[in-house]
Write a protein that holds these residues in place. Structure first.
Motif, PDB file in Angstrom:
ATOM      1  N   UNK B  32       7.218 -11.537 -13.852  1.00 19.34           N
ATOM      2  CA  UNK B  32       6.116 -10.574 -13.669  1.00 19.34           C
ATOM      3  C   UNK B  32       5.455 -10.736 -12.291  1.00 19.34           C
ATOM      4  N   UNK B  33       5.215 -12.001 -11.947  1.00 18.91           N
ATOM      5  CA  UNK B  33       4.571 -12.300 -10.662  1.00 18.91           C
ATOM      6  C   UNK B  33       5.437 -11.829  -9.493  1.00 18.91           C
ATOM      7  N   UNK B  36       5.214  -8.141  -9.332  1.00 18.47           N
ATOM      8  CA  UNK B  36       3.920  -7.723  -8.758  1.00 18.47           C
ATOM      9  C   UNK B  36       3.850  -8.000  -7.266  1.00 18.47           C
ATOM     10  N   UNK B  40       3.308  -5.340  -4.486  1.00 21.23           N
ATOM     11  CA  UNK B  40       2.148  -5.399  -3.585  1.00 21.23           C
ATOM     12  C   UNK B  40       2.580  -5.424  -2.123  1.00 21.23           C
ATOM     13  N   UNK B  43       3.616  -1.976  -1.305  1.00 23.36           N
ATOM     14  CA  UNK B  43       2.394  -1.152  -1.211  1.00 23.36           C
ATOM     15  C   UNK B  43       1.661  -1.398   0.107  1.00 23.36           C
ATOM     16  N   UNK B  44       1.494  -2.699   0.416  1.00 17.57           N
ATOM     17  CA  UNK B  44       0.766  -3.050   1.643  1.00 17.57           C
ATOM     18  C   UNK B  44       1.502  -2.518   2.877  1.00 17.57           C
ATOM     19  N   UNK B  51      -1.528   3.934   7.530  1.00 18.71           N
ATOM     20  CA  UNK B  51      -2.734   3.729   8.358  1.00 18.71           C
ATOM     21  C   UNK B  51      -2.408   3.868   9.831  1.00 18.71           C
ATOM     22  N   UNK B  54      -1.681   7.531  10.486  1.00 16.20           N
ATOM     23  CA  UNK B  54      -2.941   8.282  10.403  1.00 16.20           C
ATOM     24  C   UNK B  54      -3.872   7.883  11.538  1.00 16.20           C
ATOM     25  N   UNK B  69     -14.098  17.633  25.747  1.00 17.59           N
ATOM     26  CA  UNK B  69     -15.499  17.464  26.150  1.00 17.59           C
ATOM     27  C   UNK B  69     -15.611  17.351  27.676  1.00 17.59           C
ATOM     28  N   UNK B 181     -10.570  24.319  21.568  1.00 16.47           N
ATOM     29  CA  UNK B 181     -11.975  24.667  21.747  1.00 16.47           C
ATOM     30  C   UNK B 181     -12.054  25.983  22.505  1.00 16.47           C
TER      31      UNK B 181
END
Lengths: 286, 191
Positions: B32-33, B36, B40, B43-44, B51, B54, B69, B181
């Motif tokens: 299980x560990x 997981x 993880x 996922x990370x 990230x 993005x 600007x 703009x």
């Protein structure tokens, strides 16, 4: 009697919960960070847009003030800065707190940077003189306070908050208001020592009358007090300021606040004879 | 069997059950560990990659907003003495892929002497948006890179009414992101 066997199962369950929690918190934090960043960015952009709209809107009160009030302004004789508050107004635009502050500075109430004369040079800060000497031709052909962006320690643009005299309230970039015109000194707004120096250099008397009129809040007229003492104006020094009672060029500091954004501008307006025209606008970045 | 021995055996069994897991439970926990941990890590890694992507886009968009600007400020800053009379009173000269603005900017020339630049051109060169400061004669004084990973700068002009145009500047990134703009300009200010 399951209790002893439940402990490792609880341990596994806790392990599962911990891992899930760590993953969830990481994911939620990351998402929240992205969302907050995007939101703040959007708000900042919106506030900046509002601040720029305020700047555009500032044109109307300035023109109105120039037409209605600029011709009949008097400052007390002990004033050292020819400044007037034009507007300080708070409004709520699209749910955002905005504030527009406009302060006027009489270009004819200062010593000229572009047409320097021996008599008035003493009123220019040494740093200004050094920079003008360094830039030489540029400062005459393209005058502007942005030329002092480096090399001076004194504040460049006058501020409402600061009591320190800035270059922009003692040295005029647009006096004369157009190339070829005479340098003018407004005897109703200029500091008295400057007027005295100009009068002495031109051999004029009547300073007492100016002091008396300004103390009483009346407009002093150079025509009535321009009494030649050592001879008429012989045009020997064309750059020596001509005493006037109405100014032909004004500078305005415009502070636009919108939410957390503040944008400040320095605008110069010049008299075209029949109207007022904006001749320069610089961003205040200090 | 001595009753005392039985009690001792039970206590031992109880002691074992309290202190550790059975071999089957241990294997199950490890499996299980591992599962997981693998999940993880996956996922990370995926989150970090998302990230980064993005964040890269957000960074490009933030950079594009800053570049616009700069353009915005160039349009707000002005100096009439740097403009000619008559037909030369324009402030904006727009083409399809660059925009030239009459403005005022103090730039350091080659010998570090400050020089007033009256013309500012925005153009994309080799994937980088540049601000090119020019003197009155159109000679280049300074080139400042503003934004990388830029595929193109597009300028479009729409007639709003008899007096004004709407000028829209769009920056397109190499990743497909874009930022735009618009400005309302009087017709006499556009060449």
């Amino acid at each position: 009697m399951n209790a002893p066997y439940d402990t490792p199962r609880r341990g596994i369950a806790l392990l599962l919960v911990l891992v899930t929690l760590v993953l969830s918190v990481t994911a939620v934090t990351g998402l929240a960070r992205i969302a907050v960043g995007a939101r703040l960015g959007q708000e900042a952009a919106r506030d900046q847009h509002l601040a720029d709209q305020l700047l555009v809107a500032a044109d109307s009160p300035i023109n109105d003030w120039l037409r209605r009030h600029a011709g009949r302004l008097v400052l007390p004789p002990d004033t050292i800065s020819p400044r007037f508050t034009v507007l300080d107004e708070r409004v709520v635009v699209e749910g955002t707190d905005c504030r527009l502050v406009i302060t006027a500075f009489d270009q004819c109430g200062m010593a000229s940077m572009t047409a320097r004369s021996a008599a008035t040079e003493a009123f220019l800060p040494p740093e200004v003189l050094a920079t003008l000497d360094r830039l030489d031709e540029t400062s005459r052909t393209h005058p502007g306070l942005d030329l002092f962006a480096s090399g001076v320690t004194a504040p460049i643009y006058p501020s409402v908050q600061s009591s320190r005299l800035a270059i922009g309230e003692v040295a005029a970039t647009h006096n004369p208001h157009r190339p070829g015109a005479r340098v003018a000194i407004n005897i109703n707004t200029a500091p008295l020592p400057l007027i005295s120096t100009v009068y002495a250099a031109r051999g004029l008397g009547g300073i007492e009358a100016i002091i008396e009129a300004r103390t009483a809040g009346r407009i002093a007229s150079p025509g009535a007090i321009k009494v030649p003492r050592g001879g008429a104006d012989n045009n020997e020094d064309h750059d020596l300021p001509l005493p006037v009672s109405m100014s032909t060029a004004w500078a305005f500091r415009i502070d636009c606040y919108a939410g957390g954004v503040r944008r400040s501008w320095w605008s110069i307006y010049s008299d075209t004879g029949s109207n007022w025209e904006r001749v320069q606008r610089l961003a205040i970045t200090e | 069997m001595n009753p005392d021995d039985t009690n001792t055996h039970r206590t031992r069994i109880r002691g074992m059950s309290i202190r550790g897991m059975t071999i089957v439970e241990l294997l199950l926990a490890l499996a299980l560990l591992s599962g997981l941990m693998s999940a993880s890590v996956a996922w990370t890694t995926a989150t970090a990659r998302t990230h980064a992507v993005e964040g890269g886009w957000a960074s490009w968009e933030a950079g594009a907003a800053r570049a616009l600007t700069v353009l915005d400020d160039a349009l707000l800053v002005e100096d009439r003495r740097l403009r000619g009379n008559g037909r030369e009173r324009w402030r904006v000269d727009a083409s399809n892929d660059s925009i030239l603005i009459r403005t005022r900017e103090l730039v350091a020339a080659r010998d570090s002497t400050p020089v007033v630049s009256g013309l500012l051109q925005f153009t994309v060169l080799r994937g980088v948006l540049h601000a090119v400061y020019l003197d009155d004669d159109g000679h280049e004084l300074l080139t400042r890179p503003l934004l990388g990973e830029t595929q193109s700068l597009e300028v479009s002009m729409t007639e709003l009414d008899r007096r004004a145009y709407e000028i829209t500047v769009t920056l397109v990134g190499t990743n497909g992101a874009s930022a735009e703009r618009s400005w309302r300009m009087p017709k006499e200010a556009v060449r």
